[in-house]
Enzyme design. Structure first.
Site, PDB file in Angstrom:
ATOM      1  N   TYR A 108      56.262  49.283  96.880  1.00 51.79           N
ATOM      2  CA  TYR A 108      57.240  50.273  97.369  1.00 51.79           C
ATOM      3  C   TYR A 108      56.895  51.634  96.797  1.00 51.79           C
ATOM      4  CZ  TYR A 108      61.524  52.862  98.030  1.00 51.79           C
ATOM      5  OH  TYR A 108      62.434  53.827  98.402  1.00 51.79           O
ATOM      6  N   GLU A 196      59.377  57.731 102.527  1.00 50.88           N
ATOM      7  CA  GLU A 196      59.294  56.391 101.942  1.00 50.88           C
ATOM      8  C   GLU A 196      58.198  55.591 102.626  1.00 50.88           C
ATOM      9  OE1 GLU A 196      62.907  53.560 101.065  1.00 50.88           O
ATOM     10  OE2 GLU A 196      62.095  53.059 103.028  1.00 50.88           O
TER      11      GLU A 196
END
Ligand code: GDP
Ligand code: MN
Length: 389
Positions: A108, A196
């Site tokens: 992530y 993101e």
């Protein structure tokens, strides 16, 4: 404003960040043709302004063009509900087809503005993918955060710490540095509030490959990012929230609740919501008309509130500083008459011309309850609510 994944991919390409080859389609036949061109084995991804698609059935690994076509057939023109949308969901109008990637690990990575650091920060975790929210809750120690210097970017020694925590393979370290620096450049130049990459994956050759991307742009940067804002997809937005935005009203629909709240200023909004909850009811929304409101804005706010069928009572709590209470009252009366609103309206209003405002309200034929302050408004609300149950 949110961008779609396919738009974010195009944007980041300009910053030398490359995703697996992909193409967008909006009919089952187009999806079939694209998949065939890509060799048959593809990932089909619903394009919506929401993450959590994987879990909601919006991302599918397909082994043949027909499978991709069937997926398109089943999902195009329909709404998807994810953990990040409201209970209505959002419509799928486009599907992104990409080449498949072999995943050995999911990471992530994101950049957001952090109010504590007062700067953009890099957030990273060695365990990315669809379980990121659960992981953040259960093992927050697996998440690393470093601050960017607004001018210089990430400090190399801090980035080295991130690389070691993420266990980036040796031959991918150089690429990882470039990726973070390019992402940061994109973040600054596009006035993003969020970029993101989840997942950033390690493939079977120990390369890093970004697979998914989410970008959120700062609405206040519209004046200098007009080209990016032309990518806006209004069909992905809640229509009432969009209407509110056009009138410069801060409106957020809440999931449960029966009290429409019309207030000015975020502080008053919070106090009003607290008091509503204490009275045994629940706010149906958060609607802030702002400090310098006028009659037209109040009327539009009123129309928005009463279009919510969960609303049983209206609580109006205003402080007329720059705005004038008599004009506000006029707006309330006109909008209520126009919408044939019959339900109880509780009003607490103070400041400029409040006496004149109360006179206007009293003279109207509306079901108005005037409170001298917010505490009394809560009591009235509580009593009406009890009588109704
Ligand atoms: P999200 O759920 O909306 O965040 O959608 P993503 O684009 O992140 O996809 C969800 C998940 O699908 C990813 O976390 C991957 O596990 C999986 N996925 C996406 N693309 C591929 C791919 O090319 N190959 C494989 N094996 N899995 C993929
Ligand atoms: Mn994702």
């Amino acid at each position: 404003m949110n961008l779609h994944e396919y738009q974010a991919r195009d944007l980041l390409k300009k910053y030398n960040i490359n995703f697996p080859t992909g193409e967008i389609g909006s009919t089952p036949q187009e999806i079939f043709d694209i998949s065939k061109k890509f060799g048959g084995e593809v990932v089909a991804k619903a394009q919506i302004h929401s993450g959590g698609r994987g879990k909601a059935g919006g991302v599918k690994l397909c082994s043949t063009p027909s499978e991709a076509k069937n997926f398109a057939n089943s999902i195009l023109g329909k709404k998807i509900v994810t953990s990040q949308t409201d209970s209505e969901g959002v419509i799928v109008e486009k599907i992104l087809i990409t080449n498949t990637t072999i995943i050995s690990r999911e990471i992530y990575l994101s950049i957001v503005i952090d109010p504590d650091f007062e700067s953009p920060v890099l957030i990273a975790s060695s365990e990315g993918g669809t379980e990121i929210e659960k992981m953040a809750e259960e093992s927050p120690n697996k998440i690393t955060k470093i601050a960017f210097d607004p001018v210089l970017g990430a400090k190399p020694y801090e980035l080295r710490r991130v690389i070691s925590k993420l266990e980036i393979p040796k031959n991918a370290i150089k690429d990882f540095y470039s990726l973070v620096n390019n992402l940061f450049k994109a973040f600054i130049e596009t006035d993003s509030t969020l970029i993101e990459i989840n997942p950033l994956i390690i493939d079977d050759n120990e390369n890093i490959v970004p697979l998914d991307c989410k970008i959120n742009l700062d609405d206040d940067s519209y004046f200098r990012q007009k080209e990016l804002f032309s990518l806006r997809d209004k069909n992905q937005e809640n229509p009432i929230e969009t209407r509110a935005k056009d009138f410069d009203l801060a409106y957020v629909k809440l999931d449960k609740g029966n009290v429409g709240c019309l207030v000015n200023g975020a502080g008053l909004a919070m106090a009003t919501m607290d008091v509503t909850t204490k009275s045994g009811c629940f706010p149906a929304n958060f609607l802030d008309v702002g400090g310098s409101t006028d009659k037209e804005k109040i009327k539009e706010a009123f129309r928005i509130l009463v279009s919510d069928e969960n609303v049983e009572y209206l609580l109006i709590n205003l402080f007329a500083g720059i705005a004038r209470a008599d004009l506000i009252a006029q707006g309330v009366v006109e909008a209520a008459e126009e919408t044939l609103f019959k339900l109880p309206i509780i009003v607490s209003m103070r400041g400029t011309n409040s006496e004149e405002g109360f006179e206007i309200l009293k003279r109207s034929k509306l079901n108005i309850h005037i409170a001298k302050d917010l505490g009394q408004a809560a009591n009235i609300l509580s009593e009406i609510n009890k009588a109704n149950k």
